[in-house]
Scaffold this motif. Sequence first.
Motif, PDB file in Angstrom:
ATOM      1  N   LEU A  62       0.924  -1.276   0.086  1.00 12.01           N
ATOM      2  CA  LEU A  62       0.070  -0.035  -0.085  1.00 12.01           C
ATOM      3  C   LEU A  62       0.946   1.123   0.107  1.00 12.01           C
ATOM      4  O   LEU A  62       0.702   1.941  -0.916  1.00 12.01           O
ATOM      5  N   ARG A  63       1.576   1.268   0.941  1.00 14.23           N
ATOM      6  CA  ARG A  63       2.396   2.739   1.246  1.00 14.23           C
ATOM      7  C   ARG A  63       3.358   2.863   0.195  1.00 14.23           C
ATOM      8  O   ARG A  63       3.697   4.028  -0.541  1.00 14.23           O
ATOM      9  N   LEU A  64       4.430   2.121   0.272  1.00 13.17           N
ATOM     10  CA  LEU A  64       5.458   2.430  -0.782  1.00 13.17           C
ATOM     11  C   LEU A  64       4.973   2.373  -2.146  1.00 13.17           C
ATOM     12  O   LEU A  64       5.784   3.462  -2.849  1.00 13.17           O
ATOM     13  N   VAL A 193      -3.591   7.919  -6.726  1.00 12.96           N
ATOM     14  CA  VAL A 193      -2.527   6.967  -6.641  1.00 12.96           C
ATOM     15  C   VAL A 193      -2.711   6.002  -5.751  1.00 12.96           C
ATOM     16  O   VAL A 193      -2.266   5.246  -5.278  1.00 12.96           O
ATOM     17  N   ALA A 194      -4.188   5.852  -5.633  1.00 12.65           N
ATOM     18  CA  ALA A 194      -4.549   4.882  -4.555  1.00 12.65           C
ATOM     19  C   ALA A 194      -4.503   3.534  -5.014  1.00 12.65           C
ATOM     20  O   ALA A 194      -4.455   2.605  -4.032  1.00 12.65           O
ATOM     21  N   ASN A 195      -4.719   3.184  -5.936  1.00  9.77           N
ATOM     22  CA  ASN A 195      -4.530   1.698  -6.676  1.00  9.77           C
ATOM     23  C   ASN A 195      -3.129   1.513  -7.164  1.00  9.77           C
ATOM     24  O   ASN A 195      -2.916   0.484  -8.170  1.00  9.77           O
ATOM     25  N   ALA A 196      -2.239   2.001  -6.839  1.00 10.12           N
ATOM     26  CA  ALA A 196      -0.635   2.064  -7.091  1.00 10.12           C
ATOM     27  C   ALA A 196      -0.205   0.555  -6.895  1.00 10.12           C
ATOM     28  O   ALA A 196      -0.306  -0.219  -5.776  1.00 10.12           O
ATOM     29  N   SER A 197       0.417  -0.162  -7.895  1.00 11.17           N
ATOM     30  CA  SER A 197       1.033  -1.233  -7.986  1.00 11.17           C
ATOM     31  C   SER A 197       2.639  -1.074  -7.748  1.00 11.17           C
ATOM     32  O   SER A 197       3.344  -0.303  -8.552  1.00 11.17           O
ATOM     33  N   LEU A 198       3.251  -1.894  -6.975  1.00 14.87           N
ATOM     34  CA  LEU A 198       4.665  -1.651  -6.713  1.00 14.87           C
ATOM     35  C   LEU A 198       5.492  -2.024  -7.947  1.00 14.87           C
ATOM     36  O   LEU A 198       6.322  -1.139  -8.255  1.00 14.87           O
ATOM     37  N   THR A 199       5.099  -2.907  -8.789  1.00 15.58           N
ATOM     38  CA  THR A 199       5.891  -3.164 -10.012  1.00 15.58           C
ATOM     39  C   THR A 199       5.588  -2.151 -11.120  1.00 15.58           C
ATOM     40  O   THR A 199       6.756  -1.637 -11.586  1.00 15.58           O
ATOM     41  N   GLN A 200       4.463  -1.548 -11.199  1.00 11.82           N
ATOM     42  CA  GLN A 200       4.403  -0.522 -12.134  1.00 11.82           C
ATOM     43  C   GLN A 200       4.750   0.669 -11.615  1.00 11.82           C
ATOM     44  O   GLN A 200       5.385   1.578 -12.711  1.00 11.82           O
ATOM     45  N   SER A 201       4.921   0.734 -10.202  1.00 10.42           N
ATOM     46  CA  SER A 201       5.565   2.160  -9.836  1.00 10.42           C
ATOM     47  C   SER A 201       7.236   2.197 -10.217  1.00 10.42           C
ATOM     48  O   SER A 201       7.463   3.209 -10.513  1.00 10.42           O
ATOM     49  N   TYR A 259      -1.886   6.660 -17.738  1.00 10.55           N
ATOM     50  CA  TYR A 259      -2.039   4.976 -17.489  1.00 10.55           C
ATOM     51  C   TYR A 259      -2.118   4.661 -16.042  1.00 10.55           C
ATOM     52  O   TYR A 259      -3.040   4.040 -15.635  1.00 10.55           O
ATOM     53  N   ASN A 260      -1.265   5.183 -15.465  1.00 14.78           N
ATOM     54  CA  ASN A 260      -0.845   4.632 -13.931  1.00 14.78           C
ATOM     55  C   ASN A 260      -1.792   5.506 -12.936  1.00 14.78           C
ATOM     56  O   ASN A 260      -2.339   5.202 -11.840  1.00 14.78           O
ATOM     57  N   ALA A 261      -1.796   6.668 -13.223  1.00 18.66           N
ATOM     58  CA  ALA A 261      -2.470   7.613 -12.091  1.00 18.66           C
ATOM     59  C   ALA A 261      -3.891   8.453 -12.601  1.00 18.66           C
ATOM     60  O   ALA A 261      -4.379   9.187 -11.662  1.00 18.66           O
ATOM     61  N   GLY A 262      -4.109   8.331 -14.069  1.00 22.65           N
ATOM     62  CA  GLY A 262      -5.126   9.128 -14.453  1.00 22.65           C
ATOM     63  C   GLY A 262      -4.815  10.709 -14.734  1.00 22.65           C
ATOM     64  O   GLY A 262      -3.566  11.199 -15.105  1.00 22.65           O
TER      65      GLY A 262
END
Length: 343
Positions: A62-64, A193-201, A259-262
């Motif tokens: 979640l956080r990172l 950025v609530a649905n962030a994925s570590l790999t994609q980030s 794509y990642n954050a809108g």
Amino acid sequence: MMLEKLKTMGTMQLLLLFLPLQLLVAWWGVSSGLTDIPMSAIFGMPTGNGDDALTASILYELRLPRVLLALCVGMGLTLSGLIMQAIVQNPLADPYVLGVSSGAYFGTAAGLFLGLGSLFGAIGIGACSFAGALFVSVLVIGFARRENGDLSNLLLGGLAMGLVFSSLAGFLVYKASDTEGMESITFWLMGSVANASLTQSLILCVVVVAIFLYFMTQSRVLNILLLGRDTAITLGVNAKDHLTKYLLCNGLLVGLIVYNAGMIGFIGLVLPHIVRSLLGADHRVLLPAAVMLGGMTAVLLDLLSRSLIPIPGVEIPLGVMFALVGAPLFIYLVFRQRYNVFM
């Protein structure tokens, strides 16, 4: 006195100054929330309270990812705004105002509702987002060159492009009648950025840092581009030789961020103005200072967005926070007549 010292600093000195501040803000974003995460857990040390597994899950799932994505969004959109402003010699250019974000949004919607996501996965949608951003970038820059950089025509052209591609995306949403897809598009429209994925980030971090380092080597060219095409040629810089490379980088940057954050606006417009009014228009100073501050601003606003409403799971989307803060700042800059600070 402090501002004068910043103006005389070299690029590496500025990076060494802002990097610890950025790491401090990132640590604050990771450790703060409904569940406070101690410093020991962030560095992989046991906390001693028996909740190490839960703490690790909150930290890495979640956080990172969220903090990394917010950092990349702030840095990337600020960098994109600087690039667009230098290319068209116009301080009011940014990916949101000139419709580039709308092009990326249309590409994302097309990839989602035309089935490319199910065929190629996230890569297919990301490619569509990049293609949409790049296509609108080419159209807007071509329009600006044809109109000799006229401010009113450029802004009207960018606004028209944004409306056209937003309408096309809305038509796709309407025809698809897909509840799940419509929820995803709503997420992209608000910017979050609530649905962030570590790999994609992490992938986005690599792209943003690589493009940032590339443009750090282009500071002299960006400075010369501000003087106009004719002056640039007399100084040995042909704008056409750099335009394609810059547009590709900008399209990739905006496409991946959307794509990642809108759709997140105003940071690429307002933050360069503020930093430029304080430190001047020299990109050797402006670029590292503005981009690093952009990352910190996004993390702090995201932290504020999930702290203002004291209800678990309820927060203000990051795009809404940027609009609430950025729009009044932009109006203030316009009325203060400090927006034309290239000279």
